[in-house]
Design a protein around this motif. Sequence first.
Motif, PDB file in Angstrom:
ATOM      1  N   GLN A   1       0.820  -1.208   0.000  1.00 59.54           N
ATOM      2  CA  GLN A   1       0.000   0.000   0.000  1.00 59.54           C
ATOM      3  C   GLN A   1       0.860   1.266   0.000  1.00 59.54           C
ATOM      4  N   THR A   2       1.899   1.301   0.840  1.00 53.87           N
ATOM      5  CA  THR A   2       2.738   2.495   0.881  1.00 53.87           C
ATOM      6  C   THR A   2       3.571   2.626  -0.390  1.00 53.87           C
ATOM      7  N   ILE A   3       3.948   1.506  -0.995  1.00 56.33           N
ATOM      8  CA  ILE A   3       4.677   1.555  -2.270  1.00 56.33           C
ATOM      9  C   ILE A   3       3.785   2.147  -3.354  1.00 56.33           C
ATOM     10  N   THR A   4       2.532   1.718  -3.411  1.00 56.84           N
ATOM     11  CA  THR A   4       1.588   2.234  -4.409  1.00 56.84           C
ATOM     12  C   THR A   4       1.353   3.729  -4.209  1.00 56.84           C
ATOM     13  N   PHE A   5       1.149   4.145  -2.956  1.00 56.28           N
ATOM     14  CA  PHE A   5       0.951   5.564  -2.665  1.00 56.28           C
ATOM     15  C   PHE A   5       2.193   6.356  -3.064  1.00 56.28           C
ATOM     16  N   GLY A   6       3.357   5.864  -2.702  1.00 57.58           N
ATOM     17  CA  GLY A   6       4.606   6.554  -3.029  1.00 57.58           C
ATOM     18  C   GLY A   6       4.824   6.685  -4.522  1.00 57.58           C
ATOM     19  N   ALA A   7       4.469   5.647  -5.270  1.00 57.26           N
ATOM     20  CA  ALA A   7       4.602   5.707  -6.729  1.00 57.26           C
ATOM     21  C   ALA A   7       3.698   6.789  -7.305  1.00 57.26           C
ATOM     22  N   GLU A   8       2.519   6.963  -6.716  1.00 61.92           N
ATOM     23  CA  GLU A   8       1.602   8.008  -7.171  1.00 61.92           C
ATOM     24  C   GLU A   8       2.173   9.394  -6.851  1.00 61.92           C
ATOM     25  N   VAL A   9       2.777   9.553  -5.677  1.00 65.27           N
ATOM     26  CA  VAL A   9       3.418  10.825  -5.329  1.00 65.27           C
ATOM     27  C   VAL A   9       4.527  11.125  -6.335  1.00 65.27           C
ATOM     28  N   ALA A  10       5.372  10.133  -6.621  1.00 60.71           N
ATOM     29  CA  ALA A  10       6.471  10.330  -7.572  1.00 60.71           C
ATOM     30  C   ALA A  10       5.947  10.669  -8.959  1.00 60.71           C
ATOM     31  N   ARG A  11       4.908   9.977  -9.405  1.00 60.71           N
ATOM     32  CA  ARG A  11       4.340  10.231 -10.732  1.00 60.71           C
ATOM     33  C   ARG A  11       3.820  11.661 -10.839  1.00 60.71           C
TER      34      ARG A  11
ATOM     35  N   ASP B   1      -7.655   5.612   0.280  1.00 56.53           N
ATOM     36  CA  ASP B   1      -7.752   4.272  -0.306  1.00 56.53           C
ATOM     37  C   ASP B   1      -6.698   3.341   0.283  1.00 56.53           C
ATOM     38  N   LEU B   2      -5.481   3.852   0.491  1.00 54.66           N
ATOM     39  CA  LEU B   2      -4.397   3.058   1.082  1.00 54.66           C
ATOM     40  C   LEU B   2      -4.833   2.518   2.434  1.00 54.66           C
ATOM     41  N   LEU B   3      -5.386   3.378   3.265  1.00 54.69           N
ATOM     42  CA  LEU B   3      -5.764   2.937   4.610  1.00 54.69           C
ATOM     43  C   LEU B   3      -6.955   1.995   4.593  1.00 54.69           C
ATOM     44  N   ARG B   4      -7.863   2.216   3.670  1.00 58.44           N
ATOM     45  CA  ARG B   4      -9.010   1.301   3.579  1.00 58.44           C
ATOM     46  C   ARG B   4      -8.581  -0.086   3.132  1.00 58.44           C
ATOM     47  N   SER B   5      -7.544  -0.154   2.302  1.00 56.41           N
ATOM     48  CA  SER B   5      -7.100  -1.452   1.789  1.00 56.41           C
ATOM     49  C   SER B   5      -6.140  -2.152   2.751  1.00 56.41           C
ATOM     50  N   ALA B   6      -5.600  -1.423   3.718  1.00 55.60           N
ATOM     51  CA  ALA B   6      -4.673  -2.011   4.680  1.00 55.60           C
ATOM     52  C   ALA B   6      -5.453  -2.555   5.873  1.00 55.60           C
ATOM     53  N   ALA B   7      -4.802  -3.395   6.625  1.00 58.17           N
ATOM     54  CA  ALA B   7      -5.458  -4.023   7.775  1.00 58.17           C
ATOM     55  C   ALA B   7      -5.164  -3.240   9.054  1.00 58.17           C
ATOM     56  N   TYR B   8      -5.724  -2.039   9.168  1.00 53.33           N
ATOM     57  CA  TYR B   8      -5.563  -1.251  10.382  1.00 53.33           C
ATOM     58  C   TYR B   8      -6.823  -1.382  11.213  1.00 53.33           C
TER      59      TYR B   8
ATOM     60  N   PRO C   1     -10.020  -0.528  13.394  1.00 52.03           N
ATOM     61  CA  PRO C   1     -10.871   0.666  13.478  1.00 52.03           C
ATOM     62  C   PRO C   1     -10.505   1.487  14.707  1.00 52.03           C
ATOM     63  N   GLY C   2     -10.497   2.787  14.544  1.00 47.61           N
ATOM     64  CA  GLY C   2     -10.190   3.676  15.658  1.00 47.61           C
ATOM     65  C   GLY C   2      -8.710   3.921  15.866  1.00 47.61           C
ATOM     66  N   SER C   3      -7.822   3.278  15.072  1.00 47.99           N
ATOM     67  CA  SER C   3      -6.397   3.544  15.228  1.00 47.99           C
ATOM     68  C   SER C   3      -6.116   4.948  14.703  1.00 47.99           C
ATOM     69  N   PRO C   4      -5.022   5.570  15.134  1.00 48.26           N
ATOM     70  CA  PRO C   4      -4.745   6.947  14.738  1.00 48.26           C
ATOM     71  C   PRO C   4      -4.615   7.140  13.223  1.00 48.26           C
ATOM     72  N   THR C   5      -4.312   6.092  12.479  1.00 42.42           N
ATOM     73  CA  THR C   5      -4.140   6.253  11.039  1.00 42.42           C
ATOM     74  C   THR C   5      -5.358   5.811  10.245  1.00 42.42           C
ATOM     75  N   THR C   6      -6.435   5.426  10.924  1.00 41.62           N
ATOM     76  CA  THR C   6      -7.656   5.048  10.224  1.00 41.62           C
ATOM     77  C   THR C   6      -8.390   6.304   9.795  1.00 41.62           C
ATOM     78  N   PRO C   7      -8.751   6.430   8.509  1.00 39.32           N
ATOM     79  CA  PRO C   7      -9.420   7.651   8.067  1.00 39.32           C
ATOM     80  C   PRO C   7     -10.817   7.768   8.654  1.00 39.32           C
ATOM     81  N   ALA C   8     -11.197   8.998   8.923  1.00 34.80           N
ATOM     82  CA  ALA C   8     -12.557   9.248   9.390  1.00 34.80           C
ATOM     83  C   ALA C   8     -13.503   9.057   8.222  1.00 34.80           C
ATOM     84  N   PRO C   9     -14.714   8.605   8.478  1.00 34.67           N
ATOM     85  CA  PRO C   9     -15.665   8.452   7.382  1.00 34.67           C
ATOM     86  C   PRO C   9     -15.894   9.796   6.705  1.00 34.67           C
TER      87      PRO C   9
END
Length: 131
Positions: free
Chosen positions: A36-46, A103-110, A112-120
Amino acid sequence: MVATRNGTSKAAEHTSFGGERLQRGGPHGLAKADPQTITFGAEVARLREEAGLSRIELAKRANVSRSYIGQVETGTTRCRDDFAIRLDQALGTGTQLIDAWTDLLRSAAYPPGSPTTPAPRTPPRSSAPTR
């Protein structure tokens, strides 16, 4: 394990911008990246390259170090949502990166309620009159 100055050993860890601790373990002691972080990073680089910016130029616009931009782009660190917003602003990309971050956080196994989980997200209000 990493040898310290006094000769003892300890597990090497890396702390990301978001406070997430990633275990080092790849070649050269770099933190292991996840898909997930690799995909996000590739998008930042692109998007950075599409804007014609170097890592240094983007780092100046986002008020971070060049090496931090490199860590995000290679996926060895997971940034927080506020940094994804700053990247969108620095690159003039609307909400592309905050959307990708969500999308990265939704696809990762974090959990619910963890500091990196996105708010709805609240759906946008329609301008059409209601009946």
